[in-house]
Write a protein that holds these residues in place. Structure first.
Motif, PDB file in Angstrom:
ATOM      1  N   SER A 109     -29.186 -38.846 -58.452  1.00 29.22           N
ATOM      2  CA  SER A 109     -28.228 -37.738 -58.305  1.00 29.22           C
ATOM      3  C   SER A 109     -28.661 -36.757 -57.214  1.00 29.22           C
ATOM      4  N   GLY A 110     -29.915 -36.842 -56.811  1.00 24.90           N
ATOM      5  CA  GLY A 110     -30.409 -35.937 -55.774  1.00 24.90           C
ATOM      6  C   GLY A 110     -31.362 -34.881 -56.316  1.00 24.90           C
ATOM      7  N   LEU A 224     -25.783 -32.846 -60.211  1.00 25.82           N
ATOM      8  CA  LEU A 224     -24.666 -33.796 -60.313  1.00 25.82           C
ATOM      9  C   LEU A 224     -24.324 -34.339 -58.937  1.00 25.82           C
ATOM     10  N   ASP A 225     -24.112 -35.654 -58.873  1.00 27.06           N
ATOM     11  CA  ASP A 225     -23.746 -36.315 -57.626  1.00 27.06           C
ATOM     12  C   ASP A 225     -22.218 -36.343 -57.520  1.00 27.06           C
ATOM     13  N   ALA A 226     -21.685 -35.650 -56.516  1.00 28.22           N
ATOM     14  CA  ALA A 226     -20.223 -35.547 -56.381  1.00 28.22           C
ATOM     15  C   ALA A 226     -19.574 -36.905 -56.155  1.00 28.22           C
ATOM     16  N   THR A 227     -20.320 -37.853 -55.574  1.00 30.21           N
ATOM     17  CA  THR A 227     -19.703 -39.144 -55.262  1.00 30.21           C
ATOM     18  C   THR A 227     -19.471 -39.999 -56.507  1.00 30.21           C
ATOM     19  N   THR A 228     -20.014 -39.589 -57.648  1.00 24.30           N
ATOM     20  CA  THR A 228     -19.772 -40.360 -58.864  1.00 24.30           C
ATOM     21  C   THR A 228     -18.451 -39.953 -59.535  1.00 24.30           C
ATOM     22  N   ARG A 241     -25.773 -30.917 -73.920  1.00 26.42           N
ATOM     23  CA  ARG A 241     -26.108 -30.856 -75.331  1.00 26.42           C
ATOM     24  C   ARG A 241     -27.618 -30.816 -75.556  1.00 26.42           C
ATOM     25  N   THR A 242     -28.324 -31.767 -74.959  1.00 28.54           N
ATOM     26  CA  THR A 242     -29.751 -31.907 -75.243  1.00 28.54           C
ATOM     27  C   THR A 242     -30.621 -30.910 -74.485  1.00 28.54           C
ATOM     28  N   ALA A 243     -30.334 -30.751 -73.214  1.00 31.84           N
ATOM     29  CA  ALA A 243     -31.261 -29.998 -72.372  1.00 31.84           C
ATOM     30  C   ALA A 243     -30.900 -28.517 -72.277  1.00 31.84           C
ATOM     31  N   GLY A 244     -29.780 -28.113 -72.860  1.00 33.01           N
ATOM     32  CA  GLY A 244     -29.396 -26.712 -72.787  1.00 33.01           C
ATOM     33  C   GLY A 244     -29.210 -26.245 -71.356  1.00 33.01           C
ATOM     34  N   VAL A 245     -28.409 -27.018 -70.613  1.00 28.20           N
ATOM     35  CA  VAL A 245     -28.187 -26.726 -69.196  1.00 28.20           C
ATOM     36  C   VAL A 245     -27.671 -25.302 -69.004  1.00 28.20           C
ATOM     37  N   THR A 246     -28.283 -24.573 -68.071  1.00 28.20           N
ATOM     38  CA  THR A 246     -27.832 -23.197 -67.799  1.00 28.20           C
ATOM     39  C   THR A 246     -27.096 -23.082 -66.461  1.00 28.20           C
ATOM     40  N   GLY A 247     -27.220 -24.106 -65.627  1.00 26.81           N
ATOM     41  CA  GLY A 247     -26.550 -24.019 -64.333  1.00 26.81           C
ATOM     42  C   GLY A 247     -26.484 -25.365 -63.647  1.00 26.81           C
ATOM     43  N   LEU A 248     -25.601 -25.468 -62.675  1.00 26.06           N
ATOM     44  CA  LEU A 248     -25.348 -26.742 -61.996  1.00 26.06           C
ATOM     45  C   LEU A 248     -25.625 -26.667 -60.502  1.00 26.06           C
ATOM     46  N   VAL A 249     -26.034 -27.829 -59.983  1.00 28.26           N
ATOM     47  CA  VAL A 249     -26.060 -28.034 -58.538  1.00 28.26           C
ATOM     48  C   VAL A 249     -25.263 -29.297 -58.299  1.00 28.26           C
ATOM     49  N   THR A 256     -18.170 -37.569 -49.854  1.00 31.57           N
ATOM     50  CA  THR A 256     -17.005 -37.960 -50.641  1.00 31.57           C
ATOM     51  C   THR A 256     -15.749 -37.214 -50.205  1.00 31.57           C
ATOM     52  N   ALA A 257     -14.603 -37.880 -50.375  1.00 32.56           N
ATOM     53  CA  ALA A 257     -13.323 -37.216 -50.114  1.00 32.56           C
ATOM     54  C   ALA A 257     -12.787 -36.608 -51.409  1.00 32.56           C
ATOM     55  N   ARG A 258     -13.605 -36.697 -52.466  1.00 30.35           N
ATOM     56  CA  ARG A 258     -13.141 -36.249 -53.781  1.00 30.35           C
ATOM     57  C   ARG A 258     -13.963 -35.063 -54.286  1.00 30.35           C
ATOM     58  N   GLY A 259     -14.217 -34.132 -53.346  1.00 36.57           N
ATOM     59  CA  GLY A 259     -15.025 -32.958 -53.673  1.00 36.57           C
ATOM     60  C   GLY A 259     -14.377 -32.047 -54.699  1.00 36.57           C
ATOM     61  N   GLY A 260     -13.105 -32.329 -55.018  1.00 36.97           N
ATOM     62  CA  GLY A 260     -12.410 -31.548 -56.036  1.00 36.97           C
ATOM     63  C   GLY A 260     -13.041 -31.680 -57.409  1.00 36.97           C
ATOM     64  N   ILE A 261     -13.952 -32.637 -57.569  1.00 30.71           N
ATOM     65  CA  ILE A 261     -14.625 -32.824 -58.857  1.00 30.71           C
ATOM     66  C   ILE A 261     -15.358 -31.544 -59.281  1.00 30.71           C
ATOM     67  N   LEU A 262     -15.808 -30.780 -58.309  1.00 30.90           N
ATOM     68  CA  LEU A 262     -16.470 -29.515 -58.644  1.00 30.90           C
ATOM     69  C   LEU A 262     -15.496 -28.571 -59.359  1.00 30.90           C
ATOM     70  N   VAL A 263     -14.254 -28.600 -58.931  1.00 31.86           N
ATOM     71  CA  VAL A 263     -13.228 -27.752 -59.546  1.00 31.86           C
ATOM     72  C   VAL A 263     -12.963 -28.229 -60.976  1.00 31.86           C
ATOM     73  N   ALA A 264     -12.913 -29.567 -61.146  1.00 33.94           N
ATOM     74  CA  ALA A 264     -12.677 -30.121 -62.483  1.00 33.94           C
ATOM     75  C   ALA A 264     -13.816 -29.758 -63.432  1.00 33.94           C
ATOM     76  N   VAL A 265     -15.044 -29.849 -62.945  1.00 28.16           N
ATOM     77  CA  VAL A 265     -16.210 -29.507 -63.764  1.00 28.16           C
ATOM     78  C   VAL A 265     -16.181 -28.019 -64.124  1.00 28.16           C
ATOM     79  N   ALA A 266     -15.849 -27.196 -63.152  1.00 26.24           N
ATOM     80  CA  ALA A 266     -15.790 -25.740 -63.392  1.00 26.24           C
ATOM     81  C   ALA A 266     -14.730 -25.420 -64.439  1.00 26.24           C
ATOM     82  N   ALA A 267     -13.561 -26.048 -64.302  1.00 23.06           N
ATOM     83  CA  ALA A 267     -12.460 -25.762 -65.218  1.00 23.06           C
ATOM     84  C   ALA A 267     -12.791 -26.226 -66.628  1.00 23.06           C
ATOM     85  N   LYS A 268     -13.479 -27.351 -66.740  1.00 21.89           N
ATOM     86  CA  LYS A 268     -13.726 -27.919 -68.062  1.00 21.89           C
ATOM     87  C   LYS A 268     -14.875 -27.231 -68.799  1.00 21.89           C
ATOM     88  N   PHE A 269     -15.960 -26.895 -68.079  1.00 25.58           N
ATOM     89  CA  PHE A 269     -17.164 -26.428 -68.775  1.00 25.58           C
ATOM     90  C   PHE A 269     -17.493 -24.950 -68.557  1.00 25.58           C
TER      91      PHE A 269
END
Ligand code: GDP
Length: 299
Positions: A109-110, A224-228, A241-249, A256-269
């Motif tokens: 994932s980087g 998170l790898d945007a290309t996935t 759930r397990t790691a108690g994530v406090t923030g994302l990179v 990727t041409a589908r960089g909108g995934i960041l928007v989907a992740v933001a909206a969902k979580f």
């Protein structure tokens, strides 16, 4: 801004071209709105967000001519609304030194690259940094982290491949405390093939960290790898759930041409987004800014 714009050019050229094709000399009606919604879904913005944006665009403009630039302006304003609440810088509290950043995410994932970029950033701010090679499973991960350590002038705490990750983390926590290090960044394994084992290992690592410093980790960064694409959503669920994530990179937004995934992740979580990766170079890590990102992806 230029680096961000170039980095997101795959997404923005696809979306931008799509909008131009769609709205040049055409009215805003049911058909064009539906095509726009498809375009947004193809860019991975998510079905709900795509529907909401399309609806916002239709309001007051239905049946009228609309220029592509106006569509872009409305689109970027709507995307900004989704992103604004999650755009938070990663603030290192000097009083907590060593400020402990635990970095989690699936292999590839980087993670290691992001740790290197972060180390360089903190070093440039005059902070001392230590790295912990907590992905004890892969020899390559340990080696790569050592290279980043050398490159950024950050000591690396490592053990041989196959050793216990929690033990390594214990060593790294102690070493950072003893050295009076400002920031300790801990790498972790990410072999999702064996989810149960990985999550058990992460829980153990967290217990060891908390035993040494009850306030730590001060940040749990999920890379998170945007290309996935949509897989990113599942990864937030699994690690959150397990790691108690406090923030994302989010990395590889340049790939990727589908960089909108960041928007989907933001909206969902609604989890804070701290940085985005737009290339492999040490400077290709941008603090996440909602308005800039929203403007950059619509072309
Ligand atoms: P890890 O397994 O999670 O530690 O992943 P790595 O840090 O080894 O990264 C996997 C690959 O992705 C490497 O080839 C990196 O150079 C590449 N990479 C990481 N971040 C980015 C990014 O933002 N953009 C691009 N294009 N490549 C990246």
């Amino acid at each position: 801004w230029q680096r961000l714009k170039d980095g997101l050019s795959r997404t923005s050229s696809k979306l931008g071209r799509g909008i131009t094709d769609l709205f040049t000399k055409r009215k805003l009606d049911g058909a064009t709105l539906e095509e726009l919604e498809d375009l947004l879904i193809q860019a991975d913005l998510g079905i709900d967000t795509a529907a909401r944006i399309t609806e916002a665009l239709g309001k007051g403009r239905f049946g009228k001519d609309i220029a592509p630039d106006e569509v872009r302006a409305v689109l970027s304003a709507e995307i900004e609304k989704v992103l604004e609440p999650v755009a938070h810088p990663l603030v290192v509290d000097a009083a907590k030194a060593p400020f402990v950043v635990l970095v989690v995410g699936v292999n590839g994932s980087g993670k290691t690259t992001t740790i290197g970029k972060l180390a360089a950033k903190f070093r440039a701010e005059g902070k001392s940094v230590m790295l912990g090679a907590g992905d004890t499973f892969r020899a390559a991960a340990i080696e790569q982290l050592k290279i980043w350590g050398e490159r950024t002038g950050s000591p690396v705490i490592a053990r041989e491949q196959g050793s216990d990750a929690a033990g390594l983390v214990f060593d790294a926590m102690k070493a950072a405390q003893d050295a009076g290090t400002d920031v300790l960044i801990l790498d972790t394994a990410g072999r999702l093939q064996n989810k149960t084992e990985l999550m058990a290992e992460l829980e153990k690592v967290l217990r060891v960290i908390r035993k040494i410093d009850a306030s730590a980790p001060h940040s749990v960064l999920l890379v998170l790898d945007a290309t996935t694409g949509q897989n990113a959503l599942t990864q937030v669920e699994v690690f959150g759930r397990t790691a108690g994530v406090t923030g994302l990179v989010m990395t590889k937004l340049d790939g990727t041409a589908r960089g909108g995934i960041l928007v989907a992740v933001a909206a969902k979580f609604g989890l804070p987004v701290h940085f985005i990766g737009v290339g492999e170079g040490v400077d290709d890590l941008e603090p996440f800014a909602a308005k800039d990102f929203a403007r950059a992806i619509v072309g």
